[in-house]
Scaffold this active site. Structure first.
Site, short mmCIF file in Angstrom:
data_model
loop_
_atom_site.label_atom_id
_atom_site.label_comp_id
_atom_site.label_asym_id
_atom_site.label_seq_id
_atom_site.Cartn_x
_atom_site.Cartn_y
_atom_site.Cartn_z
N LYS A 14 0.84 -1.21 0.00
CA LYS A 14 0.00 0.00 0.00
C LYS A 14 0.88 1.27 0.00
O LYS A 14 0.67 2.17 -0.80
CB LYS A 14 -0.94 0.01 1.22
CG LYS A 14 -1.85 -1.22 1.31
CD LYS A 14 -2.79 -1.17 2.50
CE LYS A 14 -2.13 -1.26 3.85
NZ LYS A 14 -1.49 -2.57 4.14
N ARG A 89 -10.04 0.51 8.53
CA ARG A 89 -9.53 -0.81 8.84
C ARG A 89 -10.54 -1.67 9.59
O ARG A 89 -10.27 -2.83 9.89
CB ARG A 89 -8.31 -0.63 9.73
CG ARG A 89 -7.10 -1.37 9.26
CD ARG A 89 -5.96 -0.93 10.13
NE ARG A 89 -4.79 -1.71 9.94
CZ ARG A 89 -3.70 -1.28 9.29
NH1 ARG A 89 -3.67 -0.09 8.75
NH2 ARG A 89 -2.67 -2.06 9.21
N ARG A 128 11.85 -6.45 5.21
CA ARG A 128 11.91 -5.04 5.61
C ARG A 128 12.37 -4.91 7.06
O ARG A 128 13.07 -3.97 7.41
CB ARG A 128 10.53 -4.38 5.45
CG ARG A 128 10.56 -2.90 5.83
CD ARG A 128 9.25 -2.19 5.56
NE ARG A 128 8.20 -2.71 6.39
CZ ARG A 128 6.92 -2.36 6.29
NH1 ARG A 128 6.56 -1.49 5.36
NH2 ARG A 128 6.01 -2.86 7.08
N ARG A 134 11.02 -1.08 12.44
CA ARG A 134 9.63 -1.22 12.88
C ARG A 134 9.51 -2.45 13.76
O ARG A 134 9.79 -3.57 13.34
CB ARG A 134 8.70 -1.34 11.67
CG ARG A 134 8.18 0.02 11.21
CD ARG A 134 7.26 -0.08 10.04
NE ARG A 134 6.01 -0.80 10.32
CZ ARG A 134 4.96 -0.76 9.51
NH1 ARG A 134 4.99 -0.03 8.42
NH2 ARG A 134 3.88 -1.46 9.80
N ARG A 146 -0.72 -9.74 12.75
CA ARG A 146 -1.24 -8.62 11.93
C ARG A 146 -2.09 -9.17 10.79
O ARG A 146 -3.16 -8.62 10.48
CB ARG A 146 -0.08 -7.80 11.36
CG ARG A 146 0.61 -6.96 12.42
CD ARG A 146 2.00 -6.54 11.99
NE ARG A 146 2.02 -5.65 10.84
CZ ARG A 146 3.13 -5.36 10.16
NH1 ARG A 146 4.29 -5.89 10.51
NH2 ARG A 146 3.09 -4.54 9.14
#
Ligand code: AP5
Length: 190
Positions: A14, A89, A128, A134, A146
């Site tokens: 996204k 969401r 990532r 993160r 998640r």
């Protein structure tokens, strides 16, 4: 206003695709995840509260997120359009969003849903996580949580927008450029 919901599970691309679309169509990019991470970085009370949920891969409360969206809409009333990334969401957020947009004489023009296989999502996020910093990218169990929360609470939004004839599914596997071309083709028709 050309308001688009860029949708998909964690790691669907996204944020990556939003950057390309805003350039191509002259839109603003509004990511609730980025806004929340800015609050955390600034050490605000909202950030402290949000971090507890985000680090575990849980959703932050609908009220907090909707207030953030309202203040961004207030500040950007002259925008040609906005790409909403990571918002809404939950069905509650989508319902509140529809109500809020009426005050701005605006609506969601379309939902672009990036469709990506689970194994690819996990691979992208672990990759990532090696250098993103993160917390929610560091462990496979948090990434899986998640994705689970996405499946339970977020994916029903496809039905919500399909009922409004606004759902556009887009193949999210492949190179960044291939996926961007698919998205551009959809947006150009909206
Ligand atoms: P958020 O920041 O929205 O994260 P997310 O949805 O988990 O999505 P990501 O940013 O991880 O993935 P993405 O789909 O944007 O993919 P990206 O382009 O980055 O939310 C984080 C947290 O904040 C939530 O868990 C929640 O706690 C909270 N939150 C946020 N909004 C909320 C809301 N509305 N309500 C409640 N809570 C909220 O790409 C991922 C990686 O893949 C990158 O490394 C990228 O380079 C790579 N990549 C992208 N495309 C490709 C490709 N085609 N091929 C290979 N690699 C690719």
């Amino acid at each position: 206003m050309l308001n688009l919901v860029l949708f998909g599970p964690p790691g669907a691309g996204k944020g990556t695709q939003a950057e390309l679309l805003i350039e191509r169509f002259g839109l603003l990019h509004l990511s609730t995840g980025d806004l929340l991470r800015s609050e955390i970085a600034a050490g605000t009370e909202l950030g402290v509260q949000a971090k507890k949920f985000m680090d575990k891969g849980e959703l932050v409360s609908d009220d907090i997120v909707i207030e953030m969206i309202k203040s961004k809409l207030d500040a950007n009333q002259d925008a040609k359009g906005i790409i909403f990334d990571g918002f809404p969401r939950t069905v509650a957020q989508a319902e509140a969003f529809d109500v809020v947009l009426v005050d701005y004489n605006a609506e969601v023009k379309g939902m672009l849903s990036l469709e990506v296989e689970k194994d690819e999502l996990v691979k992208r996020l672990l990759n990532r996580g090696k250098d993103s910093g993160r917390a929610d990218d560091q462990e496979q169990s948090i990434i899986e949580n998640r994705i689970k929360i996405y499946n339970e609470k977020t994916s029903p939004l496809k039905k919500y927008y399909n009922n409004q004839s606004k759902l556009h599914k887009v193949e999210g596997m492949g190179s960044v450029e291939e996926i961007a071309a698919r998205l551009v083709a959809v947006v150009e028709k909206l």
